[in-house]
Design an enzyme around this catalytic site. Structure first.
Site, PDB file in Angstrom:
ATOM      1  N   ASP A 270     -27.286 -18.324  32.193  1.00  0.00           N
ATOM      2  CA  ASP A 270     -27.847 -18.933  33.399  1.00  0.00           C
ATOM      3  C   ASP A 270     -28.332 -17.797  34.299  1.00  0.00           C
ATOM      4  O   ASP A 270     -27.542 -17.136  34.960  1.00  0.00           O
ATOM      5  CB  ASP A 270     -26.764 -19.777  34.088  1.00  0.00           C
ATOM      6  CG  ASP A 270     -27.199 -20.278  35.449  1.00  0.00           C
ATOM      7  OD1 ASP A 270     -28.346 -19.999  35.857  1.00  0.00           O
ATOM      8  OD2 ASP A 270     -26.383 -20.947  36.115  1.00  0.00           O
TER       9      ASP A 270
ATOM     10  N   LYS B 210     -36.264 -19.643  43.091  1.00  0.00           N
ATOM     11  CA  LYS B 210     -35.367 -18.563  43.484  1.00  0.00           C
ATOM     12  C   LYS B 210     -35.996 -17.195  43.243  1.00  0.00           C
ATOM     13  O   LYS B 210     -35.370 -16.162  43.445  1.00  0.00           O
ATOM     14  CB  LYS B 210     -34.042 -18.685  42.722  1.00  0.00           C
ATOM     15  CG  LYS B 210     -33.238 -19.921  43.159  1.00  0.00           C
ATOM     16  CD  LYS B 210     -31.829 -19.879  42.639  1.00  0.00           C
ATOM     17  CE  LYS B 210     -31.158 -21.228  42.626  1.00  0.00           C
ATOM     18  NZ  LYS B 210     -30.555 -21.586  43.907  1.00  0.00           N
TER      19      LYS B 210
ATOM     20  N   CYS C 163     -21.663 -25.020  45.341  1.00  0.00           N
ATOM     21  CA  CYS C 163     -21.772 -25.702  44.048  1.00  0.00           C
ATOM     22  C   CYS C 163     -20.899 -25.018  43.009  1.00  0.00           C
ATOM     23  O   CYS C 163     -21.288 -24.880  41.847  1.00  0.00           O
ATOM     24  CB  CYS C 163     -23.211 -25.764  43.541  1.00  0.00           C
ATOM     25  SG  CYS C 163     -24.280 -26.726  44.579  1.00  0.00           S
TER      26      CYS C 163
ATOM     27  N   HIS D  47     -21.739 -22.060  38.372  1.00  0.00           N
ATOM     28  CA  HIS D  47     -22.351 -23.077  39.234  1.00  0.00           C
ATOM     29  C   HIS D  47     -22.175 -24.438  38.536  1.00  0.00           C
ATOM     30  O   HIS D  47     -22.144 -24.509  37.310  1.00  0.00           O
ATOM     31  CB  HIS D  47     -23.841 -22.729  39.344  1.00  0.00           C
ATOM     32  CG  HIS D  47     -24.638 -23.551  40.310  1.00  0.00           C
ATOM     33  ND1 HIS D  47     -25.071 -24.827  40.008  1.00  0.00           N
ATOM     34  CD2 HIS D  47     -25.107 -23.271  41.552  1.00  0.00           C
ATOM     35  CE1 HIS D  47     -25.778 -25.296  41.041  1.00  0.00           C
ATOM     36  NE2 HIS D  47     -25.805 -24.371  41.989  1.00  0.00           N
TER      37      HIS D  47
ATOM     38  N   GLN E 178     -29.795 -16.717  39.370  1.00  0.00           N
ATOM     39  CA  GLN E 178     -29.644 -15.741  40.454  1.00  0.00           C
ATOM     40  C   GLN E 178     -30.000 -14.323  40.021  1.00  0.00           C
ATOM     41  O   GLN E 178     -29.903 -13.393  40.826  1.00  0.00           O
ATOM     42  CB  GLN E 178     -28.204 -15.750  40.990  1.00  0.00           C
ATOM     43  CG  GLN E 178     -27.773 -17.049  41.617  1.00  0.00           C
ATOM     44  CD  GLN E 178     -28.500 -17.347  42.924  1.00  0.00           C
ATOM     45  OE1 GLN E 178     -29.106 -16.469  43.537  1.00  0.00           O
ATOM     46  NE2 GLN E 178     -28.459 -18.599  43.343  1.00  0.00           N
TER      47      GLN E 178
HETATM   48  C1  LIG Z   1     -26.163 -19.682  39.312  1.00  0.00           C
HETATM   49  C2  LIG Z   1     -27.014 -20.905  39.438  1.00  0.00           C
HETATM   50  N1  LIG Z   1     -27.235 -21.672  38.361  1.00  0.00           N
HETATM   51  C3  LIG Z   1     -28.000 -22.767  38.424  1.00  0.00           C
HETATM   52  C4  LIG Z   1     -28.561 -23.179  39.603  1.00  0.00           C
HETATM   53  C5  LIG Z   1     -29.369 -24.424  39.621  1.00  0.00           C
HETATM   54  O1  LIG Z   1     -30.701 -24.167  39.958  1.00  0.00           O
HETATM   55  P1  LIG Z   1     -31.676 -25.364  40.318  1.00  0.00           P
HETATM   56  O2  LIG Z   1     -30.993 -26.150  41.402  1.00  0.00           O
HETATM   57  O3  LIG Z   1     -32.914 -24.683  40.781  1.00  0.00           O
HETATM   58  O4  LIG Z   1     -31.878 -26.162  39.077  1.00  0.00           O
HETATM   59  C6  LIG Z   1     -28.348 -22.433  40.752  1.00  0.00           C
HETATM   60  C7  LIG Z   1     -28.903 -22.864  42.050  1.00  0.00           C
HETATM   61  O5  LIG Z   1     -28.281 -22.757  43.097  1.00  0.00           O
HETATM   62  C8  LIG Z   1     -27.556 -21.272  40.669  1.00  0.00           C
HETATM   63  O6  LIG Z   1     -27.316 -20.515  41.747  1.00  0.00           O
END
Ligand SMILES: Cc1ncc(COP(=O)(O)O)c(C=O)c1O
Lengths: 149, 406
Positions: free
Chosen positions: B199, B225, B363, B122, B202
């Site tokens: 990270d 999430k 993203c 992401h 998800q």
């Molecule tokens: C894999 C992953 N990493 C990081 C993020 C970023 O999360 P946040 O926008 O809640 O900071 C997301 C959110 O879509 C994500 O799917």
């Protein structure tokens, strides 16, 4: 099927499948790109405009059905028109798609673009419908790039 | 153990119509809906218990401090951290990654150094590293993935070298659903003495996470999430690393002694929580974690694999649908393309039927490029979704194919 959505009229689907004037026009006198960074729609408008009249126009679109149809319909409306006439068409189209007031559809005035009026109900998609027209505006100004931002 | 029809009733938002049709919410990877227990907890806190923390000697302030600390303990237990002090509350997964980039990497990176990520990240796990690398003359290196959307472990290993100062990878891919073999990847990096950030944005809503078992040095996720409120995220970091890191932001609460000759900082977690934090958010996250824990992973897994198998089968029967991301180990995220239809058109038509999905690059532009796509449509499921919702999704997709292919 007709209830599927007002947006995806047959006219739109037909232009999406087989866009008119969809191949690059090379050489050309004017050219501009349109890009919507939000959804990645990308298109290029090409003009042959030796004087005040656009003799030929093409719009090559990589994007959704709405942006492809809008670009395709646009090319059919612009061919042979003068810069003044085109300026008026651009204003009318913007009013049709984004004006504050609910437009009165005039099939003579709006032509096939009237099929895109359904986009007004989809705020996230309005920019798809206006992208080609923004690029056309830029091309006429001699600019090389238009975005929806 | 509750039946799943009861679980669905816990989410009031699901009981409504969108565009005249019952809402079918299949955008859980973007954000999850909130159970009544979380909504009530937030409402209770704000109606009866609200106060700032760490600052007052009055009853409400002391009580709010206790609640905030309990939320930290709850998160620590949830991911099996060794100490509560290893849990830092931030704004989201994104801020947690930026914090590590600033406070951990900044001092360690030298010109020519590398940060290894993967091609399926992401943007939140790409851009913070690019920013910090750009300032230090170092660079971000992506480890390749296979066409199925799995990390190529051999290449991952071979890209690690003495210049690699950090490895950062996604536990579960938001765009593909792939579950990375996180423990194995940590072991590979640790064999070469390289610290690892995972990270988990998800991952946490779909599977049990044990940071000690994974062995990672940092783990990040977002509350929104996992059925909690937005605006709150978690950074887990190993205590010995955290207390050697420079603060991320300056302000109140993070200091020991402030003077104009210099200021000393408190240890973690306060060191990284400058200013008034998102107190209600942390308390809401605790309610969400309690809710998930109460359902239990066994129930969640059973329901999710039922949904995923059903969706794979039905979508697989539509010839023009191509599934994107077919890793062996997946959460119920179904990314797909239809040859003749752009993802935004699919999403708009589904919306007119009350079906919420995401269309776009998710993203993850470098991932889309790697797969030779500009966008996909993504249906992301969770335990409150139903077999019937998948049937309706499939029926509408068939109509869309017919409409565009006619
Ligand atoms: C894999 C992953 N990493 C990081 C993020 C970023 O999360 P946040 O926008 O809640 O900071 C997301 C959110 O879509 C994500 O799917």
């Amino acid at each position: 099927m007709e209830d599927l959505s007002d947006l995806y009229q047959e006219i739109i689907l037909a232009h999406n499948k087989r866009p008119r004037n969809g191949e690059p026009l090379i050489p050309c006198t004017h050219q501009a790109e349109g890009f919507n960074p939000l959804c990645g729609d990308k298109l290029t408008v090409y003009l042959r405009k030796p004087d005040e009249q656009v003799n030929e126009i093409a719009c090559k679109t990589e994007g959704c059905a709405i942006s492809r149809a809008s670009g395709s319909i646009m090319t059919t409306m612009i061919q042979g028109k003068t810069v003044n006439e085109i300026g008026k068409l651009i204003e009318e189209t913007k009013a049709l798609l984004t004006g504050d007031e609910e437009p009165e559809i005039d099939l003579v005035q709006h032509g096939e673009m009237a099929a895109l009026v359904g986009v007004r109900k989809f705020p996230a998609r309005v920019k798809c419908a206006t992208l080609a027209w923004h690029a056309l505006e830029s091309a006429l100004k001699g600019a090389m790039e238009a975005t929806t931002e | 153990m509750k039946e799943d029809t009861d679980l669905r009733k816990d989410f009031p938002i699901l009981n409504q119509e969108i565009n005249g049709k019952p809402l079918i919410y299949l955008d859980n990877a973007a954000t999850t809906q909130k159970p009544q227990a979380v909504i009530d907890r937030l409402s209770d806190f704000l109606s009866k218990e609200n106060a700032n923390i760490h600052r007052g000697v009055h009853y409400l302030s002391m009580n709010a401090t206790t609640l905030y600390d309990e939320a930290r303990t709850c998160v620590a237990n949830f991911i099996n951290a060794d100490h509560n002090d290893e849990i830092i509350f931030v704004r989201g997964a994104t801020e947690a990654i930026n914090l590590v980039a600033r406070s951990f990497c900044n001092e360690r990176l030298e010109p020519g150094d590398e940060i290894l990520i993967t091609e399926m990240e992401h943007h939140a796990n790409i851009v913070p590293w690019q920013l910090i690398a750009g300032e230090n003359g170092s660079r971000v290196v992506p480890a390749p993935i296979t066409d199925e959307g799995e990390t190529d472990l051999d290449q991952f290993e071979s890209l690690l070298n003495e210049r690699t100062k950090l490895v950062a990878f996604v536990h579960v891919s938001n765009a593909l659903g792939t579950i990375n073999p996180a423990k194995e990847m940590v072991e590979i990096a640790h064999r070469k003495g390289i610290p690892v950030l995972i990270d988990g944005a998800q991952a946490v809503a779909h599977q049990e996470v044990d940071v000690q078992d994974l062995g990672c040095d940092f783990y990040v996720f977002s509350s929104h999430k996992i059925f909690g409120p937005d605006g709150l995220g978690v950074l887990y970091g190993r205590k010995d690393l955290l207390n050697k890191m420079t603060p991320y932001q300056g302000g109140g609460d993070m200091i020991e002694i402030v003077s104009f000759d210099g200021t000393t900082f408190r240890p973690s977690p306060e060191r990284f929580e400058a200013g008034t934090p998102n107190i209600s958010g942390a308390i809401g996250l605790k309610a969400a974690i309690d809710y998930v824990t109460n359902i239990g992973w066994e129930t969640i897994h059973k329901k999710e694999s039922l949904l995923m198998n059903h969706a794979n089968k039905l979508l697989g029967e539509i010839p023009s649908i191509k599934l994107v991301g077919t890793a062996e180990n997946k959460v119920p995220v179904l990314s797909f393309t239809i040859d003749s239809v752009h993802p935004h058109d699919i999403a708009t038509i589904l919306d007119t039927k009350g079906i919420a999905v995401r269309a776009g690059h998710h993203c993850a532009q470098p991932l889309m490029k790697r797969l030779g796509l500009s966008a996909t449509t993504r249906a992301s499921l969770t335990f409150y979704n139903t077999v019937d919702e998948i049937n309706q999704l499939t029926e509408t997709l068939k109509e869309i194919c017919a409409l565009f292919e006619s």
